[in-house]
Write a protein that holds these residues in place. Sequence first.
Motif, PDB file in Angstrom:
ATOM      1  N   MET A   1       1.333  -1.332   0.405  1.00  9.60           N
ATOM      2  CA  MET A   1       0.262   0.168  -0.145  1.00  9.60           C
ATOM      3  C   MET A   1       0.900   0.737   0.290  1.00  9.60           C
ATOM      4  O   MET A   1       0.691   2.422  -0.495  1.00  9.60           O
ATOM      5  N   ASP A   3       3.966   1.501  -0.674  1.00 13.91           N
ATOM      6  CA  ASP A   3       4.307   1.386  -2.576  1.00 13.91           C
ATOM      7  C   ASP A   3       3.308   2.077  -3.561  1.00 13.91           C
ATOM      8  O   ASP A   3       3.750   2.876  -4.066  1.00 13.91           O
ATOM      9  N   LEU A   4       2.243   1.621  -3.252  1.00 16.82           N
ATOM     10  CA  LEU A   4       1.315   2.068  -4.408  1.00 16.82           C
ATOM     11  C   LEU A   4       1.384   3.789  -4.553  1.00 16.82           C
ATOM     12  O   LEU A   4       0.714   4.665  -5.306  1.00 16.82           O
ATOM     13  N   ALA A   8       3.113   5.490  -7.393  1.00 16.59           N
ATOM     14  CA  ALA A   8       2.123   5.619  -7.957  1.00 16.59           C
ATOM     15  C   ALA A   8       1.018   6.884  -8.078  1.00 16.59           C
ATOM     16  O   ALA A   8      -0.110   7.459  -9.348  1.00 16.59           O
ATOM     17  N   ASP A 168       3.191   1.368 -12.848  1.00 15.90           N
ATOM     18  CA  ASP A 168       3.885  -0.315 -12.630  1.00 15.90           C
ATOM     19  C   ASP A 168       5.201   0.347 -11.707  1.00 15.90           C
ATOM     20  O   ASP A 168       6.404   0.573 -11.212  1.00 15.90           O
ATOM     21  N   ILE A 169       4.691  -0.054 -10.607  1.00 15.20           N
ATOM     22  CA  ILE A 169       5.745   0.438  -9.016  1.00 15.20           C
ATOM     23  C   ILE A 169       6.648  -1.201  -9.030  1.00 15.20           C
ATOM     24  O   ILE A 169       7.136  -1.335  -7.783  1.00 15.20           O
ATOM     25  N   THR A 170       6.256  -2.199  -9.818  1.00 16.63           N
ATOM     26  CA  THR A 170       7.031  -3.421  -9.183  1.00 16.63           C
ATOM     27  C   THR A 170       8.518  -3.190  -9.437  1.00 16.63           C
ATOM     28  O   THR A 170       9.302  -3.915  -8.770  1.00 16.63           O
ATOM     29  N   ALA A 173       9.290  -1.327  -6.519  1.00 18.45           N
ATOM     30  CA  ALA A 173       8.923  -1.840  -4.944  1.00 18.45           C
ATOM     31  C   ALA A 173      10.237  -2.179  -3.775  1.00 18.45           C
ATOM     32  O   ALA A 173       9.744  -2.329  -3.316  1.00 18.45           O
TER      33      ALA A 173
END
Length: 225
Positions: A1, A3-4, A8, A168-170, A173
Amino acid sequence: MIDLLLFAILPYVAMTLALAGGLYRYVSDRYSWSAQSSQFLEGRVVFWGTVPWHYAILLILLAHFLAFLVPQVWGTLLGVPLRLMVLEATGIALGLVTVAAMVVLLLRRLLHPRIKRVTTWLDWLVLLVLLVQVGSGVWLAVTLRWGGLWYMHTMTPWLWSLVTFAPDITYPAVMPFVVKMHVTNSLLLVALFPFTRLVHLVSVPLSYLFRPFQIVIWNKRSNGC
C-alpha cells in the motif's frame, strides 16, 4: 500500500502541484519568480557554495535525464567497463561536491546574521530536503555500485510508465530503502517547486539578451564628504 502511494500516486500529486502552483505563481506574482539571490548581502561564502553546487548538480541531473530519455544510447555508452568505472567515480565525486556545497550554503544562512534574517522557513526546508537528496544520492552510489546500469533497468521503465499513465510500481517496490528514500525525496522537491526559490530552475532570462543596458548607481557617501 505504501509503495502504491509513494510510486503511483505521489508522482502525479507532485507534478500537479508543480504545474498548477507554478502557473498560478507566475501569473499572479511574477516578480517573485526568481532565485531571490542574497549575494548582495554576502558574496564571498556564497561563491564557494553556489558555483560548485550548480556545476555538479547540473551534470548529475544531465546523467539522470540521458538515462531516462535515451536509455539505448546510455546503455551503449556504459557498455565498456572503463567508461562505466569512469562514470561511477565521476558521479560519486560530483555527489560529494554537492554535499559539501550544500553544507556551505546551510552554514552561511545559519551563521551570517543578515542572511539568517532574510531566510524563511521554506528556504530552510528546501535546503534540508536538498541536503537529504544529495546525501542519499552519495549513499546509494557508494553502497549500490554501478548505479548507471541499474538505474537504466529499473528507474527508467518506472518513469516511462508514469509518463504513459500506466504506473508500474514493481520496479521501485523491490529497491532498497535508500533508493526509495531518494526517489520519494525527489518527489517532495517537485512538490515544493512552485512555493520556493526553486522556480528559478525554469527561468530562462532571454529578455536580458535584448533589453537596454542599465546603469547601477550606488547610494553611498565617500569618505571625503
